[in-house]
Design an enzyme around this catalytic site. Structure first.
Site, PDB file in Angstrom:
ATOM      1  N   TYR A 134      47.954  20.492-115.840  1.00 24.44           N
ATOM      2  CA  TYR A 134      48.290  21.097-117.131  1.00 24.44           C
ATOM      3  C   TYR A 134      49.498  20.411-117.761  1.00 24.44           C
ATOM      4  CZ  TYR A 134      45.292  25.117-118.177  1.00 24.44           C
ATOM      5  OH  TYR A 134      44.248  25.911-118.566  1.00 24.44           O
TER       6      TYR A 134
ATOM      7  N   GLU B 234      42.868  29.524-127.337  1.00 28.76           N
ATOM      8  CA  GLU B 234      43.914  28.748-127.989  1.00 28.76           C
ATOM      9  C   GLU B 234      43.444  27.305-128.057  1.00 28.76           C
ATOM     10  OE1 GLU B 234      47.535  31.346-125.927  1.00 28.76           O
ATOM     11  OE2 GLU B 234      46.735  29.535-124.969  1.00 28.76           O
TER      12      GLU B 234
END
Length: 626
Positions: free
Chosen positions: A201, A82
């Site tokens: 993240y 991705e």
């Protein structure tokens, strides 16, 4: 090596570094990090291609970025990639890699046009009750208490997160939310994984929080990752004379440690914005605590060639070594339509983990591989590639994804998670066909399960014990296929190849500073570490960008390339992104709607009065906070 941002550095071409014609490079591995290092050696360091040697233990390049039609098995993709529009290093490199399909354009050109014309988004993020839309409606469904748990993690200093698990910070208020379902299935996080990586993240992708529920933040390649990314890089490198050595195992790299201090590579202000220089000199991004200034030189590479003969390559200061340490797909095993994938976690010489263990014994700053590879039961998951063979199964796919899967455009727009799957199964179809040689009436579906030890809902066996046919049957059940049709469809109308990956989540294991070696350790003369288990500040592992960033940083440092490495996208420093993320996480509800006690409401009211004659209320209104 220094970081930069903006077009001034991005569009510049560096001068040829002094002495580069007298240097050689030896690159271990052919994953994205290694190939990126080779590409930057050719393009920016301007090293002659025939001076660059790349060693790969397998017969084909690519590392984890694979995709193949394997004789006797069928189409196999162990994983997928991705991408994000702010993968700065990735796009810096792919703008220079020619397309292997269209003459006169780059891989970036192709990718950019494709995702402009066919933007990605999902029409069904999750299902329940055998193929029914789970009705998540793009909501995170976080309570105020859950939102505060996430905020607390976000603001916790890294040092307090060393060795800690996500479950040390979140409880069921987060774990039972749509947010956690979106997050864990998109990034493959488990509750016991690193709280530090979770925080990194959130910070790294704060600008994409609003795009999590429907994957509108993502971009994908046209074909599988091997054909869309790896092959163009290989073709580019071969055209410049780079030497590839396949079926060649590197068992060890030997170092001479000592003899005074090694090279001093001070941060430079050349080309840097003032704030980037200040950050570099602040000490906030701490170096490896095991670092030392002691001189460290790679002196020998021990390899076993395709003929089984073991030889050594002696190295001088002018021989640069780029080491891919560890490996997330090492010891992967494939099953078949009729056999289960074997469990094979034993690490052997010639692999990235065993090599790293041998290297790490030579100096404390070279990292601690066993932090990541000693518990494969907690770093594993399974995937499977389902190839539909005719038109019997596709109608069930189309019913869920609400798109015709044969158009060549976006299909599922990212994974569809089966919320009530015992395996926590997710599945996806990227643009079809996923392989250039794939028949037009076939579809390739990627399926994965985060809980492979649990018995299935339909197939009453753990995923790890299932054949391809049985995994396909479980998937068909969760798509709502009538149970009297499942066995025939799984057996005669599809071919499924399961893959077990013992170390696929190894980089998410709880860790501390120094467990990963710096890309170029302090005192290093002629070597660098590459890939997901090398340390570079602010970026996040398990991404194409992280791998490619380590390759660029390694080359720019060892070759003294005088051009800025693009900094990790700074959305975490953008107050607009921070405010927007807060609102998105609360499903659009303003902060003023939070459940506050009397004292908290009083403080908020006083702050409101203090800022009412400033620009701050306007900013809060623009971002939906107020």
């Amino acid at each position: 090596m220094y970081y930069s941002s903006g077009n001034y550095e991005a569009f510049a071409r560096p001068k040829k570094p002094a002495g580069i014609d007298h240097k050689n490079a030896y690159i271990i591995g052919t994953g994205l990090a290694a190939l990126t290092a080779a590409c930057y050696l050719v393009r920016d360091a301007q090293m002659p291609g025939n001076h660059i040697h790349v060693f790969e233990k397998d017969p084909v390049p690519g590392g984890a970025c694979d995709g193949a039609n394997i004789p006797g098995l069928g189409y196999v993709m162990r994983g997928g990639r991705e991408m994000d529009n702010h993968f700065e290093v990735m796009w810096d490199m792919f703008r220079s890699i020619p397309s292997i399909e269209t003459e006169g354009v780059s891989v970036l050109d192709e990718y950019y046009w494709l995702n402009k014309e066919d933007p990605n988004y999902s029409l069904c993020r999750a299902t329940v009750d055998q193929g029914k839309d789970a009705g998540t409606d793009g909501k995170f469904a976080l309570s105020d208490e859950a939102s505060q748990e996430i905020m607390k993690l976000f603001f916790t200093p890294d040092e307090e997160l060393y060795g800690k698990k996500i479950s040390d910070f979140f409880d069921d208020k987060v774990f039972d939310s749509n947010f956690w379902m979106y997050w864990r299935t998109m990034f493959a996080f488990e509750n016991w994984h690193s709280a530090l990586e979770m925080k990194l993240y959130i910070k790294r992708y704060i600008h994409h929080i609003g795009g999590l529920p429907d994957f509108s933040a993502l971009r994908f390649t046209r074909y599988n990752q091997y054909e869309s990314m790896i092959l163009p890089m290989i073709t580019y490198l071969e055209s410049h004379g780079v030497q590839f050595h396949y079926n060649t195992k590197v068992e060890n790299v030997e170092f001479a440690i000592g003899g005074g201090d090694g090279p001093v590579r001070a941060n430079t202000s050349v080309g840097q914005d003032e704030i980037l220089l200040a950050q570099a000199e602040s000490g906030v991004f701490a170096r490896n605590p095991f670092s030392s200034k002691t001189r460290k030189q790679a002196t020998r590479i021990d390899i076993t060639g395709s003929d089984g003969e073991t030889i050594g390559i002696d190295l001088t200061e002018n021989d640069l070594v780029f080491i891919t340490n560890g490996g997330c797909v090492e010891n992967s095993s494939m099953g078949s339509q009729t056999t289960a994938a074997a469990w094979n976690p034993e690490l052997k010489p010639g692999g990235g983990w065993d090599m790293w263990r041998r290297i790490a014994k030579q100096d404390p700053s070279f990292g601690h591989p066993d932090v990541f590879c000693s518990d494969p039961e907690h770093s594993k998951w399974m995937s499977a590639t389902v190839t539909t063979l005719d038109m019997e199964i596709p109608p069930y796919i189309q019913k869920i994804c609400k798109r015709d899967p044969f158009t060549g455009h976006v299909v599922t727009g990212g994974i569809v998670t089966v919320k009530d799957s015992n395996w926590l199964m997710s599945w996806t179809l990227n643009r079809q066909q996923q392989f250039r040689d794939q028949p037009k009436d076939q579809l390739c579906v990627w399926v994965y399960g985060l809980f492979p030890d649990e018995p299935g809902n339909y197939v009453k066996k753990p995923m790890r014990e299932c054949t391809g046919e049985e995994i396909c049957a479980e998937w068909l059940y969760h798509m709502g296929v009538p149970t009297d049709k499942i066995e025939d469809l799984a057996s005669n109308h599809a071919n499924t190849v399961p893959v077990m990956m013992p170390y696929i989540d190894a980089f998410f294991m709880p860790r501390s500073a120094g467990d990963r070696p710096d890309v170029v350790p302090d005192g290093a003369v002629n070597f660098a570490f590459l890939g997901q288990f090398a340390e570079t500040p602010r970026d996040t592992i398990f991404t194409t960008e992280y791998s490619m960033r380590t390759g660029m940083e390694a080359v720019y440092t060892l070759c003294d390339v005088d051009r800025g490495v693009p900094e990790v996208w700074g959305s975490v420093y953008d107050v607009r992104n921070l405010l927007n993320a807060v609102v998105k996480l609360r499903d659009g509800k303003p902060l003023s709607d939070m459940h506050l006690n009397f004292l908290e409401k009083l403080v908020l009211k006083k702050v409101g009065k203090k800022i009412q004659d400033t620009d701050i209320p306007k900013l809060l209104k623009e971002t939906g906070v107020k």
